[in-house]
Design a protein around this motif. Structure first.
Motif, PDB file in Angstrom:
ATOM      1  N   TYR A  26       0.954  -1.095   0.086  1.00 26.65           N
ATOM      2  CA  TYR A  26       0.097  -0.253  -0.069  1.00 26.65           C
ATOM      3  C   TYR A  26       0.714   1.164  -0.047  1.00 26.65           C
ATOM      4  CZ  TYR A  26      -3.444  -3.418   1.263  1.00 26.65           C
ATOM      5  OH  TYR A  26      -4.329  -4.350   1.213  1.00 26.65           O
ATOM      6  N   PRO A  27       0.407   2.343  -0.796  1.00 28.59           N
ATOM      7  CA  PRO A  27       1.279   3.722  -0.873  1.00 28.59           C
ATOM      8  C   PRO A  27       1.304   4.342   0.626  1.00 28.59           C
ATOM      9  CG  PRO A  27      -0.759   3.951  -1.860  1.00 28.59           C
ATOM     10  CD  PRO A  27      -0.673   2.192  -1.688  1.00 28.59           C
ATOM     11  N   ARG A  28       1.992   5.035   0.798  1.00 28.30           N
ATOM     12  CA  ARG A  28       1.962   5.720   2.011  1.00 28.30           C
ATOM     13  C   ARG A  28       0.845   6.523   2.562  1.00 28.30           C
ATOM     14  NH1 ARG A  28       7.489   5.953   4.193  1.00 28.30           N
ATOM     15  NH2 ARG A  28       8.934   5.110   2.716  1.00 28.30           N
ATOM     16  N   THR A  29       0.070   6.915   1.626  1.00 26.08           N
ATOM     17  CA  THR A  29      -1.095   7.796   1.719  1.00 26.08           C
ATOM     18  C   THR A  29      -2.321   6.945   2.062  1.00 26.08           C
ATOM     19  OG1 THR A  29      -1.660   7.789  -0.678  1.00 26.08           O
ATOM     20  CG2 THR A  29      -0.498   9.806   0.326  1.00 26.08           C
ATOM     21  N   SER A  30      -2.003   5.509   2.144  1.00 26.49           N
ATOM     22  CA  SER A  30      -3.365   4.787   2.225  1.00 26.49           C
ATOM     23  C   SER A  30      -3.462   4.498   3.763  1.00 26.49           C
ATOM     24  CB  SER A  30      -2.891   3.252   1.481  1.00 26.49           C
ATOM     25  OG  SER A  30      -3.618   2.091   1.991  1.00 26.49           O
ATOM     26  N   ARG A  31      -4.700   4.287   4.126  1.00 29.70           N
ATOM     27  CA  ARG A  31      -4.893   3.900   5.479  1.00 29.70           C
ATOM     28  C   ARG A  31      -4.481   2.567   5.858  1.00 29.70           C
ATOM     29  NH1 ARG A  31     -11.567   2.670   5.637  1.00 29.70           N
ATOM     30  NH2 ARG A  31     -11.434   4.069   3.729  1.00 29.70           N
ATOM     31  N   TYR A  32      -3.908   1.687   5.069  1.00 30.73           N
ATOM     32  CA  TYR A  32      -3.354   0.516   5.363  1.00 30.73           C
ATOM     33  C   TYR A  32      -1.974   0.421   5.350  1.00 30.73           C
ATOM     34  CZ  TYR A  32      -8.459  -0.830   4.661  1.00 30.73           C
ATOM     35  OH  TYR A  32      -9.882  -1.074   4.763  1.00 30.73           O
ATOM     36  N   HIS A  33      -1.305   1.542   4.862  1.00 25.72           N
ATOM     37  CA  HIS A  33       0.133   1.420   4.771  1.00 25.72           C
ATOM     38  C   HIS A  33       0.872   1.037   5.973  1.00 25.72           C
ATOM     39  CE1 HIS A  33       4.221   3.036   5.043  1.00 25.72           C
ATOM     40  NE2 HIS A  33       4.308   2.549   3.671  1.00 25.72           N
ATOM     41  N   ASP A  34       0.430   1.302   7.328  1.00 23.89           N
ATOM     42  CA  ASP A  34       1.018   0.721   8.532  1.00 23.89           C
ATOM     43  C   ASP A  34       0.453  -0.195   9.292  1.00 23.89           C
ATOM     44  OD1 ASP A  34       2.957   3.003   8.438  1.00 23.89           O
ATOM     45  OD2 ASP A  34       1.818   4.182   9.622  1.00 23.89           O
ATOM     46  N   THR A  35      -0.475  -1.003   8.600  1.00 26.97           N
ATOM     47  CA  THR A  35      -1.463  -2.108   8.767  1.00 26.97           C
ATOM     48  C   THR A  35      -0.416  -3.425   8.601  1.00 26.97           C
ATOM     49  OG1 THR A  35      -3.311  -1.365   8.608  1.00 26.97           O
ATOM     50  CG2 THR A  35      -3.266  -3.713   8.647  1.00 26.97           C
ATOM     51  N   GLU A  36      -0.195  -4.217   9.616  1.00 20.06           N
ATOM     52  CA  GLU A  36       0.709  -5.509   9.359  1.00 20.06           C
ATOM     53  C   GLU A  36       0.138  -6.429   8.048  1.00 20.06           C
ATOM     54  OE1 GLU A  36       2.385  -9.099  12.334  1.00 20.06           O
ATOM     55  OE2 GLU A  36       1.107  -7.604  13.103  1.00 20.06           O
ATOM     56  N   ILE A  37       0.991  -7.065   7.557  1.00 17.29           N
ATOM     57  CA  ILE A  37       0.829  -7.900   6.577  1.00 17.29           C
ATOM     58  C   ILE A  37       0.897  -9.193   7.217  1.00 17.29           C
ATOM     59  CG2 ILE A  37       1.523  -8.827   4.406  1.00 17.29           C
ATOM     60  CD1 ILE A  37       0.080  -6.112   4.407  1.00 17.29           C
ATOM     61  N   GLY A  38       0.340 -10.151   6.920  1.00 16.73           N
ATOM     62  CA  GLY A  38       0.260 -11.551   7.444  1.00 16.73           C
ATOM     63  C   GLY A  38       0.570 -12.343   6.248  1.00 16.73           C
ATOM     64  N   ILE A  39       1.037 -13.744   6.592  1.00 22.12           N
ATOM     65  CA  ILE A  39       1.154 -14.604   5.647  1.00 22.12           C
ATOM     66  C   ILE A  39       0.472 -15.943   5.983  1.00 22.12           C
ATOM     67  CG2 ILE A  39       2.790 -16.058   4.619  1.00 22.12           C
ATOM     68  CD1 ILE A  39       4.937 -13.827   5.092  1.00 22.12           C
ATOM     69  N   GLU A  49       2.207 -19.737  -0.292  1.00 23.96           N
ATOM     70  CA  GLU A  49       2.161 -18.498   0.785  1.00 23.96           C
ATOM     71  C   GLU A  49       1.167 -17.525   0.106  1.00 23.96           C
ATOM     72  OE1 GLU A  49       5.878 -16.829   1.789  1.00 23.96           O
ATOM     73  OE2 GLU A  49       6.379 -18.583   2.912  1.00 23.96           O
ATOM     74  N   VAL A  50       0.210 -17.104   1.001  1.00 18.25           N
ATOM     75  CA  VAL A  50      -0.907 -15.833   0.527  1.00 18.25           C
ATOM     76  C   VAL A  50      -0.596 -14.976   1.576  1.00 18.25           C
ATOM     77  CG1 VAL A  50      -3.088 -15.286   0.439  1.00 18.25           C
ATOM     78  CG2 VAL A  50      -2.228 -17.654  -0.085  1.00 18.25           C
ATOM     79  N   ARG A  51      -0.269 -13.750   1.109  1.00 14.63           N
ATOM     80  CA  ARG A  51      -0.203 -12.633   1.747  1.00 14.63           C
ATOM     81  C   ARG A  51      -1.629 -11.971   2.049  1.00 14.63           C
ATOM     82  NH1 ARG A  51       5.170  -9.386   1.164  1.00 14.63           N
ATOM     83  NH2 ARG A  51       3.669  -7.545   1.235  1.00 14.63           N
ATOM     84  N   TYR A  52      -1.852 -11.301   3.252  1.00  9.80           N
ATOM     85  CA  TYR A  52      -2.952 -10.517   3.682  1.00  9.80           C
ATOM     86  C   TYR A  52      -2.569  -9.518   4.492  1.00  9.80           C
ATOM     87  CZ  TYR A  52      -3.156 -13.275   7.670  1.00  9.80           C
ATOM     88  OH  TYR A  52      -2.886 -13.915   9.201  1.00  9.80           O
TER      89      TYR A  52
END
Length: 127
Positions: free
Chosen positions: A20-33, A41-44
């Protein structure tokens, strides 16, 4: 978003740096696998949680705005942040399920985040 350095935008273009780009609300959200039985592996994106609004001190992170006829969250984001894509900053600061509820009633008073962002959202946004 006015104070973002030119090189920071370039970082968003690096493949695999963050989905996600820096301006996205999800940018700092943790990415799980998630690993499937076959090993694939599926990233989410993990859940993005905000602090309860009753735990945010009044007046410290928001300013009031009285909604006028014909206003929309994206137009307010353009006015206050210089970026219509930041409408979610306003949605995060108000207890609504649908962002259209923010502006569907002229005369309603809503909260607009101040510089520094709304707690639980992206903290590095500048107004």
């Amino acid at each position: 978003m006015a104070d973002i350095e030119p090189y920071e935008s370039a970082l968003d273009a690096i493949p695999g740096a963050h989905p996600y780009p820096r301006t996205s609300r999800y940018h700092d959200t943790e990415i799980g696998i998630h690993r499937r039985p076959d090993g694939t592996e599926v990233r989410y994106t993990k859940r993005r949680l905000l602090p309860p609004l009753d735990q945010i001190p009044d007046g410290d992170v928001t300013q009031p705005h009285t909604v006028g006829a014909g206003e929309r969250p994206d137009l307010l984001a353009q006015r206050y942040f210089g970026d219509p894509g930041q409408w979610w900053q306003i949605a995060d600061a108000n207890p609504v399920l649908d962002p259209r509820e923010l502006t569907d009633e002229a005369g309603r008073v809503i909260d607009i985040p101040l510089a520094g962002g709304f707690p639980g959202g992206r903290g590095d946004r500048r107004v």
